[in-house]
Design a protein around this motif. Structure first.
Motif, PDB file in Angstrom:
ATOM      1  N   ALA A  83      -9.833   0.074   5.487  1.00 36.48           N
ATOM      2  CA  ALA A  83      -9.302  -0.409   6.763  1.00 36.48           C
ATOM      3  C   ALA A  83      -8.763  -1.826   6.622  1.00 36.48           C
ATOM      4  CB  ALA A  83     -10.390  -0.350   7.831  1.00 36.48           C
ATOM      5  N   ALA A  84      -9.470  -2.683   5.865  1.00 42.80           N
ATOM      6  CA  ALA A  84      -9.004  -4.052   5.673  1.00 42.80           C
ATOM      7  C   ALA A  84      -7.669  -4.079   4.946  1.00 42.80           C
ATOM      8  CB  ALA A  84     -10.051  -4.856   4.905  1.00 42.80           C
TER       9      ALA A  84
ATOM     10  N   GLY B 177      -2.552  -6.627  13.471  1.00 37.62           N
ATOM     11  CA  GLY B 177      -3.608  -6.357  14.440  1.00 37.62           C
ATOM     12  C   GLY B 177      -3.906  -4.889  14.600  1.00 37.62           C
ATOM     13  N   ALA B 178      -3.017  -4.006  14.120  1.00 37.15           N
ATOM     14  CA  ALA B 178      -3.226  -2.561  14.206  1.00 37.15           C
ATOM     15  C   ALA B 178      -2.403  -1.891  13.116  1.00 37.15           C
ATOM     16  CB  ALA B 178      -2.842  -2.019  15.580  1.00 37.15           C
ATOM     17  N   ALA B 179      -2.829  -0.698  12.727  1.00 37.07           N
ATOM     18  CA  ALA B 179      -2.111   0.071  11.710  1.00 37.07           C
ATOM     19  C   ALA B 179      -2.374   1.554  11.949  1.00 37.07           C
ATOM     20  CB  ALA B 179      -2.556  -0.336  10.304  1.00 37.07           C
TER      21      ALA B 179
ATOM     22  N   ALA C  78      -5.827   5.603  13.577  1.00 36.78           N
ATOM     23  CA  ALA C  78      -5.453   4.269  14.055  1.00 36.78           C
ATOM     24  C   ALA C  78      -6.560   3.282  13.713  1.00 36.78           C
ATOM     25  CB  ALA C  78      -5.202   4.290  15.559  1.00 36.78           C
ATOM     26  N   TYR C  79      -6.182   2.146  13.149  1.00 35.49           N
ATOM     27  CA  TYR C  79      -7.117   1.078  12.804  1.00 35.49           C
ATOM     28  C   TYR C  79      -6.671  -0.189  13.530  1.00 35.49           C
ATOM     29  CZ  TYR C  79      -8.431   4.226   8.986  1.00 35.49           C
ATOM     30  OH  TYR C  79      -8.842   5.304   8.252  1.00 35.49           O
TER      31      TYR C  79
ATOM     32  N   ALA D 146      -4.994  -3.822  -3.316  1.00 34.23           N
ATOM     33  CA  ALA D 146      -5.940  -3.102  -2.461  1.00 34.23           C
ATOM     34  C   ALA D 146      -5.251  -2.303  -1.381  1.00 34.23           C
ATOM     35  CB  ALA D 146      -6.919  -4.090  -1.824  1.00 34.23           C
ATOM     36  N   ILE D 147      -3.931  -2.534  -1.172  1.00 34.21           N
ATOM     37  CA  ILE D 147      -3.204  -1.803  -0.142  1.00 34.21           C
ATOM     38  C   ILE D 147      -2.972  -0.381  -0.625  1.00 34.21           C
ATOM     39  CG2 ILE D 147      -1.070  -1.706   1.191  1.00 34.21           C
ATOM     40  CD1 ILE D 147      -0.833  -4.695   0.869  1.00 34.21           C
ATOM     41  N   PRO D 148      -3.352   0.628   0.176  1.00 31.95           N
ATOM     42  CA  PRO D 148      -3.186   2.008  -0.279  1.00 31.95           C
ATOM     43  C   PRO D 148      -1.715   2.331  -0.511  1.00 31.95           C
ATOM     44  CG  PRO D 148      -3.738   1.923   2.057  1.00 31.95           C
ATOM     45  CD  PRO D 148      -3.899   0.543   1.522  1.00 31.95           C
ATOM     46  N   GLN D 149      -1.455   3.024  -1.594  1.00 29.41           N
ATOM     47  CA  GLN D 149      -0.091   3.375  -1.958  1.00 29.41           C
ATOM     48  C   GLN D 149       0.355   4.601  -1.175  1.00 29.41           C
ATOM     49  OE1 GLN D 149       1.763   1.492  -3.943  1.00 29.41           O
ATOM     50  NE2 GLN D 149       0.019   0.072  -4.093  1.00 29.41           N
TER      51      GLN D 149
END
Length: 454
Positions: free
Chosen positions: A3-4, A12-14, A36-37, A172-175
């Motif tokens: 999530a981070a 603020g949201a993704a 939604a995160y 760390a960002i998911p591909q």
């Protein structure tokens, strides 16, 4: 961590779509999951783009509303301890009426990517308060930015179009699949969104109706500073103090409950609004940070026990000054001693001094600790200043020795006129012609709040 990583772009949201690409066979149905995160309040809206080959893309509107306060508390213990309690309500326990102020240090943690300014207001909770709602009439900005001197400062709202990005590891960002049209479109729309010019006309008067929170007050609780900016991804400390009130003699105990409200404001315009994408309320329109504080006030009171049920009564005769061997002369002093036990039955430490109600008397005091012995002095003011301060912690006790001194000087009091006798001294004339001297004295316990107990 996942999530981070999704929220690392500082929006603020993704939204996370799974699967984001694939092949739909003939007459096949496929369920697309959208997660939604968020780490920031606000109203979010976007379009889910469904692209099929070279056909016209299909736009599916999405909306999400996030409510609540993202800031969480961390109660810090006094030095040298290092333990902390997360989301703990500051409690001040049982305190002595009219005692010294008590301080609590509270850390405010901001997990969002934006700086949040917090303005504090304190409301006392009164048991007989029957109001249900409050009508607020506000003139201008109710929470303007303030400088260190407490004066209204110029607005620090930013008009920059740059993005706010947390410093996280890009790995760390998911591909995502590079063919995922939605992911590209969602990120591109956020980048291309620019800030619109806000209306030059500001609200001069605002009228709000809200639930009744209590009675606004600055006592017995206070908070410093009254306005603070908690940086995005960081923390700031505030101090909440409780100053004990003076209880009336008719009240044995008083509960002091209050609600501390932290109203959140966003000075950065990018944090407040992204046209057609994000809108965030602030000030009175956003849910405030709520902190409940409580304390109990009681009178300082020590339990007193004497050796006898009748109290401390001393009997002495002049012949006590005659020694066993008369040839050695008359004694200068004969002492009779009794013990007084003081016990702290309260839940807080009690600080106090001991002295006699009338100075220059044949009585003297001494505690169990020879280092803190107490003796009579020539004036009450001098006596109070010279007496050491004792402390008894909850359920502790101490012995105080009270002594009566028979001296030749005391025997001379029977020949003095009444006008020269000190208060509490009496000369009693018996029918047989004998005379008796009567001395009435009180052992005074003066607590740290200047309250006395006899």
């Amino acid at each position: 961590e996942f999530a981070a990583a999704l929220l690392s772009q500082g929006k603020g949201a993704a939204f996370y779509v799974q699967p984001c690409t694939g092949t739909l066979k003939a007459f096949q149905q496929l369920t697309i999951e959208i997660a939604a995160y968020n780490n920031m309040w606000g109203e979010y809206q976007d379009n889910l783009v469904c692209q099929v080959g070279d056909l016209q893309p299909k736009l599916i509107p999405m909306q999400m509303t996030v409510k609540g306060c993202p800031i969480f508390l961390q109660l810090l213990s006094p030095w040298p301890f290092t333990w902390t309690r997360r989301n703990a309500a500051p409690r001040f326990g049982t305190q002595v009426s009219g005692g010294s102020p008590v301080l609590r240090r509270v850390r405010l943690n901001n997990p969002t990517p934006f700086d949040i300014r917090v303005d504090w207001e304190i409301y006392n909770q009164e048991p007989d308060d029957e109001k249900l709602v409050d009508l607020l009439v506000l003139f201008g900005d109710p929470f303007p930015p303030m400088d260190t001197a407490g004066n209204k400062a110029a607005s620090s709202g930013s008009t920059s179009k740059s993005e706010v990005v947390l410093k996280l590891d890009p790995a760390a960002i998911p591909q995502q699949d590079p063919t995922c049209t939605y992911f590209k479109e969602f990120r591109s729309n956020f980048r291309k969104a620019s800030l619109s010019q806000e209306s030059a006309r500001e609200k001069n008067i605002s009228v709000l109706i809200r639930p009744h929170e209590g009675v606004p007050a600055d006592s017995p609780y206070s908070i410093t500073p009254r306005q603070i900016v908690v940086p995005g991804g960081g923390s700031s400390d505030v101090y909440i103090s409780f100053t004990p009130l003076v209880l009336p003699d008719t009240e044995a105990e008083l509960s002091c409950d209050a609600l501390v409200l932290g109203f959140m404001s966003l000075d950065d315009k990018l944090a407040r609004t992204v046209p057609n994408k994000v809108h965030r309320t602030h000030g009175h329109e956003a849910p405030p940070l709520r902190v409940h504080v409580e304390a109990v006030l009681r009178h300082p009171l020590l339990e007193v026990e004497t050796d006898h049920d009748r109290g401390m009564v001393f009997y002495s005769v002049a012949s006590d000054l005659l020694p066993a061997r008369p040839l050695h002369g008359v004694l200068t002093d004969s002492v009779i001693t009794q013990s007084l036990k003081l016990t702290n039955c309260t839940k807080v430490p009690l600080y106090f001094r001991l002295f006699l109600s009338t100075p220059s008397t044949p009585f003297s005091l001494s505690s169990a600790d020879p280092k803190t012995s107490t003796k009579t002095s020539h004036s009450k003011k001098e006596e109070r200043g010279r007496q050491p301060q004792h402390v008894l912690y909850p359920q502790q006790n101490m012995l105080v020795k009270v002594s009566f001194h028979t001296t030749l000087e005391v025997l001379r009091y029977q020949h003095l006129p009444e006008t020269q006798l000190l208060p509490g001294f009496q000369v009693l004339q018996l029918e047989s012609g004998e005379r008796k001297l009567k001395f009435d004295q009180n052992v005074v316990i003066e607590h740290s709040n200047s309250a006395t107990q006899v």
